[in-house]
Design an enzyme around this catalytic site. Structure first.
Site, PDB file in Angstrom:
ATOM      1  N   SER A 100       0.844  -1.196   0.146  1.00 52.51           N
ATOM      2  CA  SER A 100       0.095  -0.010  -0.051  1.00 52.51           C
ATOM      3  C   SER A 100       0.735   1.436   0.090  1.00 52.51           C
ATOM      4  CB  SER A 100      -0.978  -0.076   1.195  1.00 52.51           C
ATOM      5  OG  SER A 100      -2.014   0.952   1.132  1.00 52.51           O
ATOM      6  N   ASP A 150      -9.983  -3.914  -5.595  1.00 53.35           N
ATOM      7  CA  ASP A 150      -9.623  -3.132  -4.532  1.00 53.35           C
ATOM      8  C   ASP A 150     -10.148  -1.909  -4.648  1.00 53.35           C
ATOM      9  OD1 ASP A 150      -7.675  -1.463  -3.062  1.00 53.35           O
ATOM     10  OD2 ASP A 150      -6.118  -2.725  -3.561  1.00 53.35           O
ATOM     11  N   HIS A 181      -8.297  -4.515  -0.728  1.00 54.47           N
ATOM     12  CA  HIS A 181      -7.094  -3.919  -0.729  1.00 54.47           C
ATOM     13  C   HIS A 181      -6.077  -4.816   0.216  1.00 54.47           C
ATOM     14  CE1 HIS A 181      -4.436  -0.734  -0.985  1.00 54.47           C
ATOM     15  NE2 HIS A 181      -4.431  -0.224   0.482  1.00 54.47           N
TER      16      HIS A 181
END
Ligand code: MLT
Length: 199
Positions: A100, A150, A181
């Site tokens: 991320s 996502d 995610h």
């Protein structure tokens, strides 16, 4: 930068970069799964957003503060040079593993510096910056783990990132999953298989 260094038995150093709100502890189990014999350099992001560590500032969800991104990318690049001298690891054999926000700063290292990374594993990355010329990334292996559902990194964003890296010469492999995610075990297993094939 606040960090953990663990000496391994090979020349490779895994650079671990956590997600928003994480710490340098978070991705240690991933290094153990992907390459247990490598050196590990796990870094904590220097920016705080409501008390949550990050690697660069953002103006809103998915909207990056580009000036800070550029500044923090340089800071990380210089930290890697300094850490290689201090811990005596091979600077040319650093492989990033980021999730991320950590994947986004790893992507930014690739976008801004030619020899920053030997390879990169990017879990749920976004395009760090648009409209800039990338350095030559000829044959740099890049694994991208992505979610086809996502909400933070939509598939188009992933495909754009893969195309930009490929246009710069990188050898990109995409691995699609269906857990939003989240970083899943399947995704880490796919990254391990890729690592064993490419590195
Ligand atoms: C970012 O800010 O880097 C991305 O939005 C991913 C995240 O939420 O950390």
């Amino acid at each position: 930068m606040q960090h953990i260094f663990q000496k391994g038995t090979t020349a490779t150093t895994l650079l671990l970069l956590h997600g928003t709100g994480g710490t340098e502890q978070d991705l240690l189990p991933l290094a153990e799964m992907i390459s247990p014999s490598a050196n590990v350099l796990s870094v904590r992001g220097n920016v705080l957003e409501n008390g949550m560590p990050r690697f660069f500032r953002r103006l809103a969800e998915g909207v990056f503060d580009i000036e800070d991104l550029v500044f923090r990318t340089k800071e990380l690049q210089e930290f890697l040079d300094e850490a290689a001298r201090n811990y005596e690891f091979d600077r040319s054999k650093v492989i990033a593993i980021g999730y991320s926000n950590g994947a986004n700063i790893a992507g930014s290292l690739l976008f801004h510096y030619k020899n920053a990374l030997q390879a990169a594993i990017l879990f749920h990355p976004m395009v760090p910056r648009r409209g800039v010329a990338l350095p030559s990334l000829t044959e740099i292996p890049v694994f991208i783990g992505a979610g086809n559902n996502d909400p933070i990194c939509p598939p188009q964003e992933t495909n754009d990132l893969a195309a930009l890296l490929q246009d710069a010469g990188a050898d990109v492999q995409l691995s699609w999953h269906s857990f939003g995610h989240q970083l899943t075990r399947d995704e880490v297993a796919a990254a391990k298989t890729w690592f064993e094939e490419k590195l």
